[in-house]
Design an enzyme around this catalytic site. Structure first.
Site, PDB file in Angstrom:
ATOM      1  N   VAL A   1       0.806  -1.218   0.000  1.00  0.00           N
ATOM      2  CA  VAL A   1       0.000   0.000   0.000  1.00  0.00           C
ATOM      3  C   VAL A   1       0.842   1.273   0.000  1.00  0.00           C
ATOM      4  O   VAL A   1       0.315   2.368  -0.204  1.00  0.00           O
ATOM      5  CB  VAL A   1      -0.994   0.032   1.195  1.00  0.00           C
TER       6      VAL A   1
ATOM      7  N   TYR B   1       3.313   4.782  16.320  1.00  0.00           N
ATOM      8  CA  TYR B   1       1.974   4.234  16.068  1.00  0.00           C
ATOM      9  C   TYR B   1       0.892   5.252  16.439  1.00  0.00           C
ATOM     10  O   TYR B   1      -0.065   5.467  15.687  1.00  0.00           O
ATOM     11  CB  TYR B   1       1.793   2.948  16.867  1.00  0.00           C
TER      12      TYR B   1
ATOM     13  N   SER C   1       0.741   7.987  13.863  1.00  0.00           N
ATOM     14  CA  SER C   1       0.120   7.544  12.607  1.00  0.00           C
ATOM     15  C   SER C   1      -1.387   7.429  12.739  1.00  0.00           C
ATOM     16  O   SER C   1      -2.138   7.833  11.843  1.00  0.00           O
ATOM     17  CB  SER C   1       0.721   6.204  12.153  1.00  0.00           C
ATOM     18  N   LYS C   2      -1.847   6.914  13.862  1.00  0.00           N
ATOM     19  CA  LYS C   2      -3.283   6.707  14.031  1.00  0.00           C
ATOM     20  C   LYS C   2      -4.024   8.007  14.320  1.00  0.00           C
ATOM     21  O   LYS C   2      -5.203   8.148  13.980  1.00  0.00           O
ATOM     22  CB  LYS C   2      -3.544   5.661  15.123  1.00  0.00           C
TER      23      LYS C   2
ATOM     24  N   ILE D   1      -7.858  -5.944  20.880  1.00  0.00           N
ATOM     25  CA  ILE D   1      -8.581  -6.983  20.145  1.00  0.00           C
ATOM     26  C   ILE D   1      -7.789  -8.289  20.153  1.00  0.00           C
ATOM     27  O   ILE D   1      -6.555  -8.277  20.041  1.00  0.00           O
ATOM     28  CB  ILE D   1      -8.836  -6.539  18.680  1.00  0.00           C
TER      29      ILE D   1
END
Length: 247
Positions: free
Chosen positions: A63, A155, A158-159, A188
């Site tokens: 991607v 992280y 980025s989020k 999760i």
């Protein structure tokens, strides 16, 4: 079925949340393009969907590569004639405290989690605009992107960035009937979590009001809702699916 006749691309669909999302979209009637870097994971997801009377094809895509992303869009339209939804699920982690984080750790996470979402969203929006009947772009954020987390500077950045893009796209693309929303999962039960020490997992559960970890299907259900006409008046939203981890 809420997605009957729809065509959807799901990135990072070789395992975990992406796999569950691709399968759920197919169960709800969508034709699904399963995208990942892992060909074995792609084949496993596609086979499961087709054996369950769904319809799916798989494409190996990086991607972060513009040419591969564009080829993915073209292959989807060639196969199914249109594109209704994209789920930008592909993402990685490379955890370290700020003091110890390397440039490589920073750049790799930002490249996949931010640039990848940007490239796929841009290509998808262009296709949806040309079709003229709207669509949905769904992005994977995280509760870490909302509230931060120890050892995850890259992280979290980025989020959080994904949320900014999501809201910006909602404003820019609304006139074209393209909705842009994000889902922010909590902890999760994925293969990554299964490798963590038991005491760490126990601490995760304790932070959630419900006292449990989520399942990939819980996130898949949120994506299906946001992709469906049930959410026709929702755009620019960030849906936290975290078991009450942060209230």
């Amino acid at each position: 079925m809420r997605l009957q006749g729809k065509v959807a691309i799901v990135t990072g669909a070789g395992q975990g949340i992406g796999e569950a999302t691709a399968k759920k979209f197919a169960k709800e009637g969508a034709k699904v393009v399963v995208v990942d870097l892992n060909e074995h994971g792609i084949n496993s997801t596609v086979d499961a969907i087709n054996k369950d009377n769904g319809e799916a094809i798989g494409i190996v895509v990086d991607v972060t590569n513009r040419e591969q992303v564009q080829a993915m869009i073209e292959r989807t339209v060639e196969q199914y004639g249109k594109l209704d939804s994209v789920v930008n699920n592909a993402g990685i982690t490379a955890d370290s405290t700020l003091a110890k984080m390397t440039d490589e750790q920073w750049e790799n996470v930002i490249d996949v989690n931010l640039k990848g979402v940007y490239l796929v969203g841009q290509a998808a929006a262009k296709q949806m605009k040309e079709q003229g009947f709207g669509g949905t772009i769904l992005n994977a954020s995280s509760v870490v992107g909302l509230y931060g987390n120890y050892g995850q500077t890259n992280y979290a950045a980025s989020k959080w960035g994904v949320i900014g893009m999501t809201k910006t796209w909602a404003k820019e693309l609304g006139k074209d009937k393209i909705r842009s929303n994000a889902v922010a999962p909590g902890f999760i039960q994925t293969p990554m979590v299964e490798k963590m020490p038991e005491k760490v997992v126990a601490a995760m559960k304790a932070r959630a009001a419900l006292g449990i970890l989520g399942e990939p299907e819980d996130i898949a259900n949120a994506y299906v809702f946001l992709a469906s006409d049930d959410a026709r008046f929702i755009t620019g939203a960030v849906l936290s699916v975290d078991g009450g981890m942060v209230i």
